[in-house]
Design a protein around this motif. Sequence first.
Motif: not given
Length: 325
Positions: A8-9, A64-66, A92-94, A107-108
């Motif tokens: 996830i970016e 960064p990434s997860v 959605d929260n953003v 970017s998620l």
Amino acid sequence: MKYYEIKIEVSELGIEPMLAALICEGIDTAEVNDPADAAFMNEQLGETDYLAPEDFDRESSKNPSVVVYAAEDEETDDTLSAVKRAAKTVRDNVENGFFGTGADLGSLEVAVNLRDDEEWKDLWKKFIKPARVGYSYIAATPWIDISDYAQEMDIDREVIRINPGMAFGTGLHETTSLAADCLESYIQEGDKVLDVGCGTGILSSVASKLGASEVLGIDIDDEAVTASIENLEANNVHNVVIKKADLTEGVDFKADLVVANLLTNLVIRLTGDIRNHLNSGGRYIMSGILTTQQDKVLSALRDNGFQWLEIAKQGEWCAITAELK
């Protein structure tokens, strides 16, 4: 075995919200790639001690990434769906202003790659080559055929086999070569040697082969202790004891020569106590020091009653040999 790498970016700000959303979906294990960590560790460990400059530039320029890993089995789709739901929750929260107006969490976007475990597990082995250690030895991993390197180095040297196992590094770094050079120059037959930060046991092996009567290797990492013991056995070295310790804390050992291949801040920290572990006139070899940091080490030596004898350099690294006054 194959596995999925689900990335996830995110932005630096998006790391924690993404991890929280994953936990809510039942995923509590993830890899965080945060370039800010490199800067933080360098700051904590003393300028560029944590990473060499070229490594620091590479790590700090990453996005960064997860990352979530999933085995290729019947649960893969469930894991992927959970990751996508978590990313959507954060997105959605953003959009709803949960993190403030204009907050950038990245970017998620979710990217999925299928990886071959066997391919990735052994890929790193292809990039490890044998290395000169001191003036008399070659260090090489067990899977290397030394004869393949006859045109690159003197393969008539004695070979010390080093298997890193799960320990940090292979013992083939420039700092190890520098320390071994100094060790071979200053060790005397029958010396008692203390190897602080022994890693994979390469310098302890060299000290023994050079005629040390007794060697104590110390490392704070369990995997390093295990690797050292196994490597000593593989090289038929029998007069070395390996112990887990934080530098010399709790260590009762008096040596004629101390070798410490560490980071600069650890060398400085060790220097304040090492005279308690050296016999009169004992020699103290320090490596793992960037040339830009050598003055700090020299100052610490003077403050603790040492006289430096030699500064050996290789590229951006240096090793300092000193004598207890």
